[in-house]
Motif scaffolding. Structure first.
Motif, PDB file in Angstrom:
ATOM      1  N   THR A 173       0.854  -1.175   0.000  1.00  0.00           N
ATOM      2  CA  THR A 173       0.000   0.000   0.000  1.00  0.00           C
ATOM      3  C   THR A 173       0.892   1.227   0.000  1.00  0.00           C
ATOM      4  OG1 THR A 173      -1.906   1.013   1.103  1.00  0.00           O
ATOM      5  CG2 THR A 173      -0.140   0.210   2.531  1.00  0.00           C
ATOM      6  N   VAL A 174       0.334   2.363  -0.357  1.00  0.00           N
ATOM      7  CA  VAL A 174       1.132   3.580  -0.464  1.00  0.00           C
ATOM      8  C   VAL A 174       0.346   4.755   0.102  1.00  0.00           C
ATOM      9  CG1 VAL A 174       0.299   4.118  -2.810  1.00  0.00           C
ATOM     10  CG2 VAL A 174       2.523   4.994  -2.043  1.00  0.00           C
ATOM     11  N   ALA A 175       1.073   5.695   0.671  1.00  0.00           N
ATOM     12  CA  ALA A 175       0.489   6.940   1.169  1.00  0.00           C
ATOM     13  C   ALA A 175       1.354   8.089   0.663  1.00  0.00           C
ATOM     14  CB  ALA A 175       0.438   6.949   2.692  1.00  0.00           C
ATOM     15  N   PHE A 176       0.694   9.159   0.243  1.00  0.00           N
ATOM     16  CA  PHE A 176       1.405  10.320  -0.278  1.00  0.00           C
ATOM     17  C   PHE A 176       1.146  11.540   0.602  1.00  0.00           C
ATOM     18  CE2 PHE A 176       0.543   7.832  -4.224  1.00  0.00           C
ATOM     19  CZ  PHE A 176       1.866   7.527  -4.526  1.00  0.00           C
ATOM     20  N   VAL A 209      12.391   3.157  -4.106  1.00  0.00           N
ATOM     21  CA  VAL A 209      12.380   4.040  -2.933  1.00  0.00           C
ATOM     22  C   VAL A 209      13.068   3.393  -1.731  1.00  0.00           C
ATOM     23  CG1 VAL A 209      10.305   5.300  -3.637  1.00  0.00           C
ATOM     24  CG2 VAL A 209      10.082   3.233  -2.222  1.00  0.00           C
ATOM     25  N   ALA A 210      13.282   2.076  -1.777  1.00  0.00           N
ATOM     26  CA  ALA A 210      13.984   1.409  -0.680  1.00  0.00           C
ATOM     27  C   ALA A 210      15.437   1.864  -0.600  1.00  0.00           C
ATOM     28  CB  ALA A 210      13.926  -0.105  -0.859  1.00  0.00           C
ATOM     29  N   MET A 226       6.604  11.019   0.103  1.00  0.00           N
ATOM     30  CA  MET A 226       6.273   9.615   0.364  1.00  0.00           C
ATOM     31  C   MET A 226       7.263   9.042   1.373  1.00  0.00           C
ATOM     32  SD  MET A 226       7.280   7.953  -3.372  1.00  0.00           S
ATOM     33  CE  MET A 226       6.440   9.156  -4.412  1.00  0.00           C
ATOM     34  N   ALA A 227       7.489   9.793   2.441  1.00  0.00           N
ATOM     35  CA  ALA A 227       8.484   9.399   3.443  1.00  0.00           C
ATOM     36  C   ALA A 227       8.125   8.081   4.111  1.00  0.00           C
ATOM     37  CB  ALA A 227       8.635  10.505   4.489  1.00  0.00           C
ATOM     38  N   ASP A 228       6.879   7.909   4.507  1.00  0.00           N
ATOM     39  CA  ASP A 228       6.494   6.689   5.220  1.00  0.00           C
ATOM     40  C   ASP A 228       6.490   5.485   4.294  1.00  0.00           C
ATOM     41  OD1 ASP A 228       5.747   7.533   8.075  1.00  0.00           O
ATOM     42  OD2 ASP A 228       4.726   9.015   6.848  1.00  0.00           O
ATOM     43  N   TYR A 229       6.068   5.672   3.063  1.00  0.00           N
ATOM     44  CA  TYR A 229       6.131   4.589   2.084  1.00  0.00           C
ATOM     45  C   TYR A 229       7.580   4.186   1.844  1.00  0.00           C
ATOM     46  CZ  TYR A 229       5.744   2.181  -2.418  1.00  0.00           C
ATOM     47  OH  TYR A 229       5.836   1.262  -3.437  1.00  0.00           O
ATOM     48  N   SER A 230       8.455   5.175   1.641  1.00  0.00           N
ATOM     49  CA  SER A 230       9.873   4.892   1.432  1.00  0.00           C
ATOM     50  C   SER A 230      10.456   4.153   2.632  1.00  0.00           C
ATOM     51  CB  SER A 230      10.647   6.191   1.189  1.00  0.00           C
ATOM     52  OG  SER A 230      10.191   6.872   0.039  1.00  0.00           O
ATOM     53  N   ALA A 231      10.098   4.601   3.829  1.00  0.00           N
ATOM     54  CA  ALA A 231      10.635   3.977   5.044  1.00  0.00           C
ATOM     55  C   ALA A 231      10.193   2.523   5.159  1.00  0.00           C
ATOM     56  CB  ALA A 231      10.198   4.763   6.270  1.00  0.00           C
ATOM     57  N   SER A 232       8.957   2.232   4.786  1.00  0.00           N
ATOM     58  CA  SER A 232       8.461   0.858   4.891  1.00  0.00           C
ATOM     59  C   SER A 232       9.195  -0.064   3.926  1.00  0.00           C
ATOM     60  CB  SER A 232       6.951   0.809   4.638  1.00  0.00           C
ATOM     61  OG  SER A 232       6.636   1.106   3.283  1.00  0.00           O
ATOM     62  N   LYS A 233       9.471   0.418   2.739  1.00  0.00           N
ATOM     63  CA  LYS A 233      10.197  -0.401   1.769  1.00  0.00           C
ATOM     64  C   LYS A 233      11.665  -0.550   2.155  1.00  0.00           C
ATOM     65  CE  LYS A 233       6.876  -1.402  -1.117  1.00  0.00           C
ATOM     66  NZ  LYS A 233       6.456  -2.811  -1.333  1.00  0.00           N
ATOM     67  N   ALA A 234      12.250   0.511   2.712  1.00  0.00           N
ATOM     68  CA  ALA A 234      13.625   0.423   3.182  1.00  0.00           C
ATOM     69  C   ALA A 234      13.735  -0.552   4.352  1.00  0.00           C
ATOM     70  CB  ALA A 234      14.130   1.803   3.588  1.00  0.00           C
ATOM     71  N   ALA A 235      12.720  -0.576   5.207  1.00  0.00           N
ATOM     72  CA  ALA A 235      12.718  -1.514   6.325  1.00  0.00           C
ATOM     73  C   ALA A 235      12.675  -2.950   5.819  1.00  0.00           C
ATOM     74  CB  ALA A 235      11.527  -1.237   7.241  1.00  0.00           C
ATOM     75  N   ARG A 241      13.555  -4.971  -6.862  1.00  0.00           N
ATOM     76  CA  ARG A 241      13.594  -3.547  -6.540  1.00  0.00           C
ATOM     77  C   ARG A 241      13.391  -2.724  -7.814  1.00  0.00           C
ATOM     78  NH1 ARG A 241      19.167  -1.938  -4.229  1.00  0.00           N
ATOM     79  NH2 ARG A 241      18.763  -3.744  -2.898  1.00  0.00           N
ATOM     80  N   PRO A 242      12.189  -2.772  -8.399  1.00  0.00           N
ATOM     81  CA  PRO A 242      11.983  -2.077  -9.671  1.00  0.00           C
ATOM     82  C   PRO A 242      11.731  -0.582  -9.482  1.00  0.00           C
ATOM     83  CG  PRO A 242       9.957  -3.126  -9.001  1.00  0.00           C
ATOM     84  CD  PRO A 242      10.988  -3.486  -7.961  1.00  0.00           C
ATOM     85  N   ALA A 243      11.905   0.149 -10.559  1.00  0.00           N
ATOM     86  CA  ALA A 243      11.460   1.533 -10.599  1.00  0.00           C
ATOM     87  C   ALA A 243       9.937   1.544 -10.742  1.00  0.00           C
ATOM     88  CB  ALA A 243      12.131   2.256 -11.762  1.00  0.00           C
ATOM     89  N   HIS A 244       9.366   2.740 -10.820  1.00  0.00           N
ATOM     90  CA  HIS A 244       7.908   2.889 -10.935  1.00  0.00           C
ATOM     91  C   HIS A 244       7.374   2.111 -12.130  1.00  0.00           C
ATOM     92  CE1 HIS A 244       3.963   4.629 -11.077  1.00  0.00           C
ATOM     93  NE2 HIS A 244       4.210   5.313 -12.185  1.00  0.00           N
TER      94      HIS A 244
END
Length: 234
Positions: A86-89, A135-136, A143-152, A175-178
């Motif tokens: 899921t994603v949040a902007f 974004v990982a 999209m800080a929280d989305y990026s953080a979740s994927k990095a986690a 780890r694809p691009a958009h």
């Protein structure tokens, strides 16, 4: 991949459905996991009656149960793939703690729950496969929280990869691009910022299947949008 028993969690989504079709085309035996029974039934019919299991990504215990039930249905598992999220902007101050928790649970904790259950029972030569995203490694504003979740999730996979090597189990990160899947239009909150043109998901799922057949640890996207398979994750 011929005859491989593969659980695809998120098989009713655009990307998960495309990957499932690719794997079936290569002779794999899938079990399909999702949260909507009607959509799962339709997907199963397209896969010659593949077994289905329900799960809720916001309930990690249901993810573990899905692994157990899929293994029972197929007589074991050679691979577990998570293709959901899921994603949040919006700026971090505007997203809110509840949405941030939801995004982290769905994107990081739920895949980890699938893999934790799988790793406890898998045999040498098996694999786990997780979709993260560019974004990982390159977190984006808005999209800080989305990026953080994927990095986690990426960090979790990096650590587990080293743990699993001794057991002969492979960990593949995708780890694809958009990609042009409509995912950005289904945000739980906010509107997507301007994004580059999405890549072709069909090219990515073909590369994922190739990477699963090879002894690969990372699939990323090159600057020109071409999927690149790497034997060792970086």
């Amino acid at each position: 991949m011929n005859g491989a028993r593969v659980l695809v969690a998120g098989a009713t989504g655009a990307l998960g459905g495309a990957l499932t079709a690719e794997l079936v085309g290569r002779g794999a035996r899938p079990a399909l996991a999702g949260r909507d029974q009607a959509r799962l039934a339709r997907a199963a019919r397209a896969c010659r009656g593949a077994p289905t299991v329900l799960f809720d990504a916001y309930a990690p215990d249901s993810c573990a149960r899905a692994v157990t039930r899929a293994a029972e249905a197929l007589g074991g598992l050679d691979a577990v793939v998570t293709v959901f999220g899921t994603v949040a902007f919006g700026e971090a101050t505007a997203v809110g703690d509840e949405v941030a928790e939801h995004v982290m649970t769905v994107n990081a904790l739920a895949p980890a729950a699938f893999f934790r259950a799988a790793l406890a029972t898998m045999e040498p030569g098996s694999m786990i496969v997780a979709f993260t995203g560019v974004v990982a490694e390159r977190p984006q504003p808005g999209m800080a929280d989305y990026s953080a979740s994927k990095a986690a999730l990426r960090a979790w996979l990096d650590a587990v990869r080293r743990e699993a090597r001794t057991a002969g189990i492979r960990v593949l990160e995708v780890r694809p691009a958009h990609l042009d899947t409509g995912f950005a239009d289904r945000a739980v909150v906010g509107t997507a910022p301007p994004l580059p043109a999405g890549g072709d998901p069909r090219a990515v799922v073909g590369a994922v299947a190739d990477a699963m057949a090879l002894d690969a640890e990372l699939l990323r996207t090159a600057a020109d949008g071409t999927p690149v398979v790497e034997r060792r994750a970086r």
